[in-house]
Write an enzyme that holds these catalytic residues in place. Structure first.
Site, PDB file in Angstrom:
ATOM      1  CG  ASP A  84      -0.242   0.076   2.554  1.00  0.00           C
ATOM      2  OD1 ASP A  84       0.543   1.023   2.752  1.00  0.00           O
ATOM      3  OD2 ASP A  84      -0.465  -0.798   3.426  1.00  0.00           O
TER       4      ASP A  84
ATOM      5  CG  HIS B 161       7.221  -7.912  -0.051  1.00  0.00           C
ATOM      6  ND1 HIS B 161       6.679  -8.384   1.121  1.00  0.00           N
ATOM      7  CD2 HIS B 161       8.431  -8.529  -0.180  1.00  0.00           C
ATOM      8  CE1 HIS B 161       7.536  -9.250   1.689  1.00  0.00           C
ATOM      9  NE2 HIS B 161       8.595  -9.344   0.924  1.00  0.00           N
TER      10      HIS B 161
ATOM     11  CB  CYS C  32       7.437  -4.374 -23.081  1.00  0.00           C
ATOM     12  SG  CYS C  32       6.235  -3.327 -22.241  1.00  0.00           S
TER      13      CYS C  32
ATOM     14  CB  CYS D 161       4.554  -3.834 -25.698  1.00  0.00           C
ATOM     15  SG  CYS D 161       3.740  -5.063 -24.647  1.00  0.00           S
TER      16      CYS D 161
ATOM     17  N   GLY E 165       4.815  -4.346  13.309  1.00  0.00           N
ATOM     18  CA  GLY E 165       3.645  -4.974  12.689  1.00  0.00           C
ATOM     19  C   GLY E 165       3.970  -6.035  11.666  1.00  0.00           C
ATOM     20  CB  THR E 166       6.517  -7.621  10.161  1.00  0.00           C
ATOM     21  OG1 THR E 166       6.797  -8.732   9.315  1.00  0.00           O
ATOM     22  CG2 THR E 166       7.744  -7.258  10.979  1.00  0.00           C
TER      23      THR E 166
ATOM     24  CB  ALA F  63       0.770  -0.078  14.729  1.00  0.00           C
TER      25      ALA F  63
END
Ligand code: OAD
Length: 237
Positions: free
Chosen positions: A93, A108, A119, A138, A175-176, A219
């Site tokens: 995001d 990512h 292309c 293309c 937050g992972t 968070a």
């Protein structure tokens, strides 16, 4: 101070974007091998597009939360005192950017970009992708995909990320879950480099035992508190 911050889906959870591995997470409800691999895209591009079109719509509708805003403020506070923040996100995001962060490394990729597999043209795209749509560069059809990293693909910007980690003197993961490599291995690299490591998460991650310190909670609450703490210490220098 050279601060390295790694963020994951948990930082965007309070903006309404789903995480992957929590109880209601995307990968608890959908099979990533059918949606998030190059093989899945080759086998059923319409199904993959339908999944990412919904996610893209969710991102466009979402708003940054207090955690994104606190990190944007931290970037300017650190810059004002000659310190540096390297903000590396696994999120596709754009909520860090919309909160005001000027420099974000998306390992990512970005869901608001498309890439042509023929292309390799990449461009901003906020619209649904459909198989019949020709590549704007293309004109081939069936080649457009989200410019994101799928399972089995190499994350982006790893050289730049490795160099930033090697010059960091504080590593913070926010937050992972610590389930996906290479990002899950950054804390081990930080420890090998002898720097302090801090986890900010809703609950202990898979990697919790590898961190020197931790603060647990949403968070939107604990990231602003962490940023206030860093800024206060800077003011006392
Ligand atoms: P996960 O879903 O694996 O982990 C999210 C983490 O955020 C969990 O540890 C939660 O406890 C925590 N969390 C949830 N809500 C939170 C909140 N309000 N405040 C703070 N923490 C909260 O997501 P990631 O670790 O980002 O890859 O997943 C890594 C990668 O796996 C993703 O980038 C994605 C996925 O497959 C790709 O799409 C390539």
């Amino acid at each position: 101070m050279n601060l390295f911050i790694l963020t994951g889906a948990g930082i965007s959870a309070e903006s309404g974007l789903g995480t992957f591995r929590d109880r209601e997470g995307l990968w608890r409800r959908f099979d990533p091998m059918r949606l998030a691999t190059p093989e899945a895209f080759a086998a059923d591009p319409d199904e993959v597009h339908a999944f990412y079109n919904l996610r893209r719509q969710g991102v466009v509708a979402a708003r940054p939360n207090a955690a994104h805003e606190a990190l944007a403020r931290l970037e300017s506070e650190l810059a004002a005192r000659g310190d540096d923040l390297f903000l590396c996100t696994q999120n596709v995001d754009d909520l860090h950017e919309r909160a005001g962060s000027g420099s974000v490394t998306h390992m990512h990729g970005k869901i608001l970009k498309s890439r042509c597999t023929a292309c390799l043209d990449t461009r901003e795209n906020r619209d649904d992708l459909v198989t019949e749509e020709p590549c704007p560069a293309c004109r081939r059809t069936g080649t457009l995909r989200p410019d994101i990293v799928w399972f089995g693909e190499m994350p982006m910007h790893l050289d730049r990320i490795g160099a930033a980690l090697d010059r960091a003197d504080l590593f913070v993961a926010i937050g992972t879950s610590g389930a996906v490599y290479p990002a899950a291995g950054f804390v081990a690299q930080a420890r090998r480099n002898g720097i302090r490591t801090l986890e900010l998460n809703l609950e202990p991650s898979d990697n919790a035992g590898s961190f020197d310190d931790a603060d647990y909670g949403p968070a939107g609450t604990i990231v602003p508190a962490f940023v206030n703490d860093i800024c206060r210490r800077g003011a006392q220098k």
